[in-house]
Design an enzyme around this catalytic site. Structure first.
Site, PDB file in Angstrom:
ATOM      1  N   HIS A  55       0.832  -1.217   0.000  1.00  0.00           N
ATOM      2  CA  HIS A  55       0.000   0.000   0.000  1.00  0.00           C
ATOM      3  C   HIS A  55       0.859   1.256   0.000  1.00  0.00           C
ATOM      4  CE1 HIS A  55      -3.985   1.957   1.285  1.00  0.00           C
ATOM      5  NE2 HIS A  55      -3.118   2.948   1.138  1.00  0.00           N
ATOM      6  N   HIS A  57       1.056   5.390  -2.057  1.00  0.00           N
ATOM      7  CA  HIS A  57       0.520   6.360  -3.027  1.00  0.00           C
ATOM      8  C   HIS A  57       1.709   6.946  -3.771  1.00  0.00           C
ATOM      9  CE1 HIS A  57      -3.608   6.613  -1.167  1.00  0.00           C
ATOM     10  NE2 HIS A  57      -2.918   6.042  -0.186  1.00  0.00           N
ATOM     11  N   GLN A 150      -9.951   9.716  -4.404  1.00  0.00           N
ATOM     12  CA  GLN A 150      -9.601  10.417  -3.166  1.00  0.00           C
ATOM     13  C   GLN A 150     -10.708  11.345  -2.665  1.00  0.00           C
ATOM     14  OE1 GLN A 150      -6.315  10.719  -0.948  1.00  0.00           O
ATOM     15  NE2 GLN A 150      -8.295  11.074   0.012  1.00  0.00           N
ATOM     16  N   HIS A 208      -9.854   2.018   0.756  1.00  0.00           N
ATOM     17  CA  HIS A 208      -9.498   2.754   1.972  1.00  0.00           C
ATOM     18  C   HIS A 208     -10.765   2.716   2.827  1.00  0.00           C
ATOM     19  CE1 HIS A 208      -6.041   4.232  -0.194  1.00  0.00           C
ATOM     20  NE2 HIS A 208      -5.646   4.966   0.837  1.00  0.00           N
ATOM     21  N   GLU A 211     -10.867   4.870   7.660  1.00  0.00           N
ATOM     22  CA  GLU A 211      -9.612   5.496   8.114  1.00  0.00           C
ATOM     23  C   GLU A 211      -9.963   6.767   8.865  1.00  0.00           C
ATOM     24  OE1 GLU A 211      -6.884   7.007   5.185  1.00  0.00           O
ATOM     25  OE2 GLU A 211      -5.177   6.864   6.551  1.00  0.00           O
ATOM     26  N   ASP A 307       2.313   3.362   2.949  1.00  0.00           N
ATOM     27  CA  ASP A 307       1.269   4.331   2.578  1.00  0.00           C
ATOM     28  C   ASP A 307       1.860   5.567   1.874  1.00  0.00           C
ATOM     29  OD1 ASP A 307      -1.370   5.097   2.284  1.00  0.00           O
ATOM     30  OD2 ASP A 307      -1.600   5.845   4.325  1.00  0.00           O
TER      31      ASP A 307
END
Ligand code: 17E
Ligand code: FE2
Length: 410
Positions: A55, A57, A150, A208, A211, A307
């Site tokens: 995971h 980005h 997002q 996701h 979170e 992440d």
């Protein structure tokens, strides 16, 4: 054989020689009776399948401080800053940072990566760039791309179209962010929509999920129920699930039963979530990392991710998966011997399960010769000392070598 690595130690402690030829592992056995063009003595050092970064980005990596630093340290300020930064994305900008990040990862033993790409930006620049990168690097590192909305799948009317366009362009997985949708109903609906898209386009799912520190954020149960009903099971991953750390135990126990049935994967990102969560708390302050130990004890597949590496959500990050495992050991209180070993699995074999790598991964005869050598004799020592990955072999070829630091007392 082209190359024999002699006297290595597997993560399970077995002493072995490993023979490679034609980019494939040809032998894994003690005292291998064979000749090779080249031999290397490992002197009892750890020889391991590569690390899996399950995971990250890559689209936002290496942008910390652009256009400003995240002062509150919250997810929401991060999304705001990224919202500004992504206005100026270009293909070149994303590709350069992504490749620099992949090199940083590979030199520390990562040869399999799952990256999210923000698809709530109308030109789909992040996604297009990461798909190009996936192709450009495929000879030395394997990258999966998740189409990640997002700003919410329903954050603006065009977002659903953008998601579908991303899948048509070739994203490997459908992503989501149900806890960030405008209403709880939208969040539930988004999960159903994600499953519908994954089935229609035959893709993996990585959401996701929850979170947030809100103990009422309960989309994980929706993901698990959809996984059970659709039969997608292990093709589904719930990332972060930090709210699980705030659920009351009565609900958590009921949920665990459903999760056990669902057979989905979990990804915890302990480096970032220990800094991101608990920001609205005073004291006692919650840890905000999902129930890694309990999921593992239940036999569910948990992997660990970085992440972020220097982005609006997390200004730190090194690309070293041993940092991630070490943080998990601490935050999840997994200090037992078998628990530390489990945290090593979470950055190797469990990550491979999450990515559904199947036969492509592992140190078995007949598999692609992807392996790493560490300056340590066990997973425990590797995590404790964040040991140097001294050799990275990708497809049978030595890709990177690193010398451990040398200390001289005067
Ligand atoms: N976006 C998000 O929603 N959550 C995160 N942890 C990151 C990006 C890094
Ligand atoms: Fe993430």
């Amino acid at each position: 054989m082209e190359l024999i690595l002699r006297d290595g130690r597997l993560p399970n402690g077995e002493a072995v020689d490993i023979g490679l030829e034609g980019g494939v592992i040809r032998a894994v056995e003690p005292n291998l009776k064979a000749e090779a063009g080249q031999e290397m003595s490992l002197a009892g050092q750890l020889i391991s399948p590569p690390f899996v970064e399950s995971h990250i980005h890559l689209d936002s990596a290496l942008t910390a401080g652009q256009p400003r630093w995240n002062q509150s340290g919250t997810l929401f300020e991060g999304i705001e800053i990224w919202g500004d930064r992504k206005q100026s994305l270009t293909l070149e900008d994303v590709k350069e940072r992504a490749i620099a990040t992949l090199k940083l990862q590979a030199q520390q033993g990562v040869l399999f990566v799952r990256s999210h790409a923000d698809v709530s930006e109308p030109s789909l620049t992040a996604l297009k760039a990461l798909l190009e990168v996936r192709d450009a690097v495929k000879d030395w590192i394997a990258v999966q791309v998740v189409a990640f909305p997002q700003d919410g799948l329903y954050g603006s009317p065009k977002n659903l179209e953008l998601m579908e366009e991303a899948l048509k362009l070739g994203a490997d997985a459908v992503g989501g962010i149900p806890h960030y949708e405008m209403t709880r109903e939208d969040g539930v609906q988004s999960v159903h929509q994600i499953f519908e898209l994954a089935q229609r386009y035959d893709r993996l799912i990585d959401i996701h999920c929850d979170e947030i520190d809100d103990d009422q954020s309960r989309f994980l149960e929706v993901v698990a129920a959809c996984a059970v009903r659709s039969g997608l099971g292990s093709r589904v991953t719930a990332s972060h699930t930090t709210a699980f750390a705030s659920y009351n135990n009565a609900y958590a126990t009921k949920l665990m039963g459903l999760l056990g049935r669902s057979n989905i994967n979990f990804i915890a990102n302990p480096l970032i979530n220990i800094t991101l969560q608990g920001r609205a708390d005073t004291y006692p302050k919650r840890r905000g990392v999902t129930r890694v130990k309990e999921l593992w004890q239940r036999g569910l597949n948990v992997s660990l991710g970085h992440d972020c590496i220097q982005d609006p959500w997390y200004n730190l990050g090194t690309g070293n998966m041993l940092d991630v495992a070490s943080m998990a050991v601490h935050v999840c209180q997994m200090t037992g011997q078998d628990e530390i070993a489990a945290c090593y699995d979470m950055i190797t074999t469990n990550g491979a399960n999450t990515l559904a790598l199947g036969e492509a991964y592992g140190l078995d005869v007949g598999k692609p010769a992807n392996l790493i050598v560490l300056d340590a004799d066990s997973p425990y020592e590797a995590i404790r000392r964040r040991a140097t990955v001294t050799h990275v072999f990708s497809r049978g070829k030595l890709l990177v070598e690193t010398k451990p630091a040398e200390v001289r007392w005067r």
